[in-house]
Design a protein around this motif. Structure first.
Motif, PDB file in Angstrom:
ATOM      1  N   ARG A   1      -9.881  -8.508  -4.925  1.00  0.00           N
ATOM      2  CA  ARG A   1      -9.960  -8.128  -3.516  1.00  0.00           C
ATOM      3  C   ARG A   1     -11.110  -8.915  -2.902  1.00  0.00           C
ATOM      4  O   ARG A   1     -12.252  -8.827  -3.346  1.00  0.00           O
ATOM      5  CB  ARG A   1     -10.206  -6.626  -3.395  1.00  0.00           C
ATOM      6  CG  ARG A   1     -10.164  -6.083  -1.985  1.00  0.00           C
ATOM      7  CD  ARG A   1     -10.459  -4.592  -1.965  1.00  0.00           C
ATOM      8  NE  ARG A   1      -9.463  -3.804  -2.674  1.00  0.00           N
ATOM      9  CZ  ARG A   1      -9.685  -3.179  -3.808  1.00  0.00           C
ATOM     10  NH1 ARG A   1     -10.876  -3.253  -4.386  1.00  0.00           N
ATOM     11  NH2 ARG A   1      -8.729  -2.476  -4.392  1.00  0.00           N
ATOM     12  N   SER A   2     -10.819  -9.726  -1.920  1.00  0.00           N
ATOM     13  CA  SER A   2     -11.829 -10.592  -1.332  1.00  0.00           C
ATOM     14  C   SER A   2     -11.882 -10.382   0.172  1.00  0.00           C
ATOM     15  O   SER A   2     -10.858 -10.389   0.843  1.00  0.00           O
ATOM     16  CB  SER A   2     -11.517 -12.067  -1.641  1.00  0.00           C
ATOM     17  OG  SER A   2     -12.394 -12.925  -0.952  1.00  0.00           O
TER      18      SER A   2
ATOM     19  N   ILE B   1      -1.637  -8.395  -6.125  1.00  0.00           N
ATOM     20  CA  ILE B   1      -0.831  -7.281  -6.626  1.00  0.00           C
ATOM     21  C   ILE B   1      -0.731  -7.420  -8.152  1.00  0.00           C
ATOM     22  O   ILE B   1      -0.029  -8.309  -8.648  1.00  0.00           O
ATOM     23  CB  ILE B   1       0.582  -7.292  -6.003  1.00  0.00           C
ATOM     24  CG1 ILE B   1       0.486  -7.218  -4.479  1.00  0.00           C
ATOM     25  CG2 ILE B   1       1.413  -6.134  -6.553  1.00  0.00           C
ATOM     26  CD1 ILE B   1       1.831  -7.345  -3.778  1.00  0.00           C
ATOM     27  N   PRO B   2      -1.417  -6.580  -8.916  1.00  0.00           N
ATOM     28  CA  PRO B   2      -1.461  -6.745 -10.380  1.00  0.00           C
ATOM     29  C   PRO B   2      -0.101  -6.739 -11.058  1.00  0.00           C
ATOM     30  O   PRO B   2       0.120  -7.446 -12.038  1.00  0.00           O
ATOM     31  CB  PRO B   2      -2.319  -5.557 -10.838  1.00  0.00           C
ATOM     32  CG  PRO B   2      -3.156  -5.212  -9.652  1.00  0.00           C
ATOM     33  CD  PRO B   2      -2.281  -5.482  -8.458  1.00  0.00           C
TER      34      PRO B   2
ATOM     35  N   GLU C   1       0.828  -1.208   0.000  1.00  0.00           N
ATOM     36  CA  GLU C   1       0.000   0.000   0.000  1.00  0.00           C
ATOM     37  C   GLU C   1       0.861   1.257   0.000  1.00  0.00           C
ATOM     38  O   GLU C   1       0.616   2.193  -0.770  1.00  0.00           O
ATOM     39  CB  GLU C   1      -0.914  -0.025   1.234  1.00  0.00           C
ATOM     40  CG  GLU C   1      -1.781   1.208   1.396  1.00  0.00           C
ATOM     41  CD  GLU C   1      -2.890   1.313   0.366  1.00  0.00           C
ATOM     42  OE1 GLU C   1      -3.537   2.377   0.289  1.00  0.00           O
ATOM     43  OE2 GLU C   1      -3.120   0.331  -0.378  1.00  0.00           O
ATOM     44  N   ASP C   2       1.889   1.278   0.836  1.00  0.00           N
ATOM     45  CA  ASP C   2       2.750   2.467   0.942  1.00  0.00           C
ATOM     46  C   ASP C   2       3.525   2.733  -0.341  1.00  0.00           C
ATOM     47  O   ASP C   2       3.951   3.873  -0.585  1.00  0.00           O
ATOM     48  CB  ASP C   2       3.725   2.312   2.103  1.00  0.00           C
ATOM     49  CG  ASP C   2       3.027   2.301   3.459  1.00  0.00           C
ATOM     50  OD1 ASP C   2       1.840   2.663   3.514  1.00  0.00           O
ATOM     51  OD2 ASP C   2       3.672   1.902   4.448  1.00  0.00           O
ATOM     52  N   ASN C   3       3.724   1.695  -1.137  1.00  0.00           N
ATOM     53  CA  ASN C   3       4.493   1.854  -2.374  1.00  0.00           C
ATOM     54  C   ASN C   3       3.630   1.815  -3.633  1.00  0.00           C
ATOM     55  O   ASN C   3       4.147   1.649  -4.732  1.00  0.00           O
ATOM     56  CB  ASN C   3       5.580   0.776  -2.444  1.00  0.00           C
ATOM     57  CG  ASN C   3       6.697   1.003  -1.448  1.00  0.00           C
ATOM     58  OD1 ASN C   3       7.640   1.732  -1.723  1.00  0.00           O
ATOM     59  ND2 ASN C   3       6.583   0.393  -0.272  1.00  0.00           N
ATOM     60  N   GLY C   4       2.333   1.993  -3.462  1.00  0.00           N
ATOM     61  CA  GLY C   4       1.431   2.126  -4.605  1.00  0.00           C
ATOM     62  C   GLY C   4       1.224   0.868  -5.419  1.00  0.00           C
ATOM     63  O   GLY C   4       0.836   0.948  -6.598  1.00  0.00           O
TER      64      GLY C   4
ATOM     65  N   VAL D   1      -2.794   0.088  -6.351  1.00  0.00           N
ATOM     66  CA  VAL D   1      -3.600   1.109  -7.035  1.00  0.00           C
ATOM     67  C   VAL D   1      -4.508   0.483  -8.089  1.00  0.00           C
ATOM     68  O   VAL D   1      -5.667   0.886  -8.258  1.00  0.00           O
ATOM     69  CB  VAL D   1      -2.682   2.171  -7.686  1.00  0.00           C
ATOM     70  CG1 VAL D   1      -3.493   3.116  -8.563  1.00  0.00           C
ATOM     71  CG2 VAL D   1      -1.943   2.950  -6.610  1.00  0.00           C
ATOM     72  N   HIS D   2      -4.003  -0.522  -8.799  1.00  0.00           N
ATOM     73  CA  HIS D   2      -4.773  -1.102  -9.902  1.00  0.00           C
ATOM     74  C   HIS D   2      -5.433  -2.436  -9.528  1.00  0.00           C
ATOM     75  O   HIS D   2      -5.899  -3.160 -10.399  1.00  0.00           O
ATOM     76  CB  HIS D   2      -3.862  -1.294 -11.115  1.00  0.00           C
ATOM     77  CG  HIS D   2      -3.277  -0.007 -11.633  1.00  0.00           C
ATOM     78  ND1 HIS D   2      -4.052   0.983 -12.213  1.00  0.00           N
ATOM     79  CD2 HIS D   2      -1.997   0.465 -11.629  1.00  0.00           C
ATOM     80  CE1 HIS D   2      -3.274   2.000 -12.553  1.00  0.00           C
ATOM     81  NE2 HIS D   2      -2.033   1.716 -12.210  1.00  0.00           N
TER      82      HIS D   2
END
Length: 540
Positions: free
Chosen positions: A107-108, A235-236, A94-97, A100-101
């Motif tokens: 997301r479950s 993480i895409p 999260e802190d490193n973006g 974002v996508h």
């Protein structure tokens, strides 16, 4: 080669012998997975400069392996961030973006089941028929009810009955079967379908637990594994980005790739360390100063050190612990390695030109009707494909194309690994045709699969608490050597990290990361008055 031993009567005290005042401790970290990188990063951030990472393979990341596929990334290893609230992996991402996508489909919030997310899972029988959605939901409610019962034995201290043999699989199969058979409203055909679905659910559970069978998973310990609250995330851009973040501030001189370790000599005297080095490398200029540990690499190089953090997987320890350590490990640590479980969970990615599944389908689940009464879900080598529990649809198609991800575990996964791509692709295509009833499904245009079981530096996917083991074995595995009781030998010579050493979060990436921080902090605490080091507490 003689073993290295230091008498327990020794008066040498490493903390008063000048080590703390005159030089940095020499530390080797074995393994550049999440645990090893986390330990190294923590040590460097706290003022330790003489740190070396030895990684057997030519890549960092360990059981994180992200493969670029066009515009997308496929995960052969770690896929999910399990939970958010306080999860250090989540906060790094999260802190490193990195999130974002992440789409809603990635997301479950609930208990995840492999990739199954939004959409509808299609449960298909080997006769090519789809099981009605209402029947699936009815059985799923029943299974989840019994799953909750399996958690109570550890969490509530509930005694385990002898008939279950302390096995999650045996207990679940017995309770669910009784509930199905005693249901007065179901027809015999419906009962048979539900009994067959039970076997499929247990295969999925085995893949999630990375166990050969749920029959091998300890019922009394099953509830100790702790779920972190919050959603699960993909993480895409690839889980490997987390690895890159951990490694970005580690100098290249610290990381030594393609450097497998042959043996760890511990409790060494100065004479022993010198003798080992002479046998490994005749260059007399390389003789070490006094070191309690000597790390002997397969290429003959020997590194004299004060501490070594071993992050080898449980699979590697099971295979090699008798030769990896000299002297050998204490009997209780050997027993912990033997008692705890690890198996292989593999993925099989199939890419198609066009989807043959409907837009709402998120997975194709394989239900073998002829397995309703089976007591064991183990198969001969030629029937390895029966352990494939499902193929999940990767979302969104704009990112992944038309891609399915199959799951297989246990010995059958090892049989799959020994087959060539063409054979696996053909077998998977025939299975999809058989279960969907669609004989026109073409062969995939590409196949990609993992091989964690046959990887000599991994030997399995992740650990589980096998019947006969407990959290105490996890703690014993994590205990540094030499044991502090009744010895004056230099402390913390050999430390152990990795997901299998975390009692609450074994099998997870956050468990691996936290274990690396834990072992680094042991050393930081010991040297905290030496050069201004302040212990970095783990995030959990």
């Amino acid at each position: 080669m003689q073993s290295c031993e230091i008498s327990s009567d020794s008066t040498d005290d490493p903390l008063s012998s000048g080590l703390r005042k005159h030089r940095q401790p020499r530390i080797v970290v074995i393994g550049a997975g999440l645990a090893g990188l986390a330990a190294t990063k923590t040590l460097l951030e706290n003022g330790f400069t003489n740190v070396t990472v030895l990684e057997a393979s030519d890549l960092i990341g360990g059981r994180v392996q992200s493969i670029q596929h066009g515009k997308s990334t496929l995960e052969l290893g770690a896929t999910w961030i399990h939970g958010a609230n306080g999860n250090p992996i989540y906060h790094l991402a999260e802190d490193n973006g990195l999130l974002v996508h992440t789409t809603e489909e990635e997301r479950s919030v609930g208990r995840i089941s492999l990739y199954a997310k939004n959409g509808v899972a299609h449960y298909q029988t080997n006769n090519g028929k789809r099981i009605p959605k209402d029947l699936v939901e009815e059985f799923s409610d029943l299974y989840n009810e019994v799953y909750e019962l399996t958690q109570e034995f550890f969490q509530n201290g509930k005694p385990v009955g002898a008939e279950s043999q302390n096995s999650v699989g045996i207990f679940t199969r017995d309770v669910v079967r009784k509930k199905i058979m005693f249901d007065p409203y179901d027809s015999e055909s419906t009962k048979k379908i539900k009994l067959s679905m039970l076997q499929q659910y247990l295969k999925v559970e085995s893949c999630e637990s990375s166990s050969p069978s749920m029959d091998e998973v300890s019922l009394s310990e099953f509830g100790e594994w702790t779920e972190i609250p919050g959603a699960h995330h993909v993480i895409p851009t690839g889980f490997i980005k987390v690895v890159d973040i951990l490694a970005q501030d580690i100098p290249s001189r610290v990381l030594r790739l393609s450097k497998p370790v042959h043996r760890i000599h511990w409790n060494c005297s100065s004479h022993d360390a010198e003798e080992i080095t002479d046998q490994a490398d005749h260059n007399q200029d390389q003789r070490p100063s006094a070191a309690p540990v000597c790390v002997e690499c397969e290429d003959g190089e020997c590194l004299p050190v004060d501490h070594v953090i071993v992050t080898a997987s449980l699979g590697v320890l099971k295979k090699a612990h008798e030769t990896l350590f000299s002297p050998g490990l204490p009997p209780d640590k050997e027993q912990a390695i033997q008692k705890l479980g690890i198996s292989t969970t593999d993925k099989i990615f199939l890419e198609f030109e066009e989807p043959f599944w409907s837009p709402e389908c998120n997975s194709i689940q394989f239900v073998w009707e002829d397995e309703a009464q089976l007591e064991s879900l183990a198969y001969p080598e030629e029937l390895w494909y029966r352990k494939i529990c499902s193929f999940d649809v990767l979302y969104p198609p704009e990112r992944y194309g038309h891609m399915l991800s199959g799951w297989i575990c246990g010995e059958e996964a090892l049989h799959m690994e020994r087959c060539d791509d063409e054979t696996v692709a053909e077998i998977c295509t025939e299975l999809l045709r058989q279960f969907t009833g669609n004989q026109n499904i073409p062969k995939p245009r590409r196949i990609l699969r993992s091989s964690w079981g046959s990887n000599p530096y991994i030997r399995g996917s992740y650990s589980f608490t096998r019947v006969g083991s407990s959290g105490r074995d996890v703690e014993k595995l994590a205990e540094p050597l030499p044991y502090t009781k009744n010895t004056k030998a230099p402390p913390l010579q050999v430390l152990f990290a990795g997901e299998a050493t975390h009692r609450k979060y074994y099998s997870t990436t956050h468990g691996a990361l936290l274990s690396g921080q834990r072992e680094a902090n042991r050393l930081i605490k010991m040297y905290q008055y030496s050069f201004g080091a302040e212990t970095t507490k783990p995030n959990i």
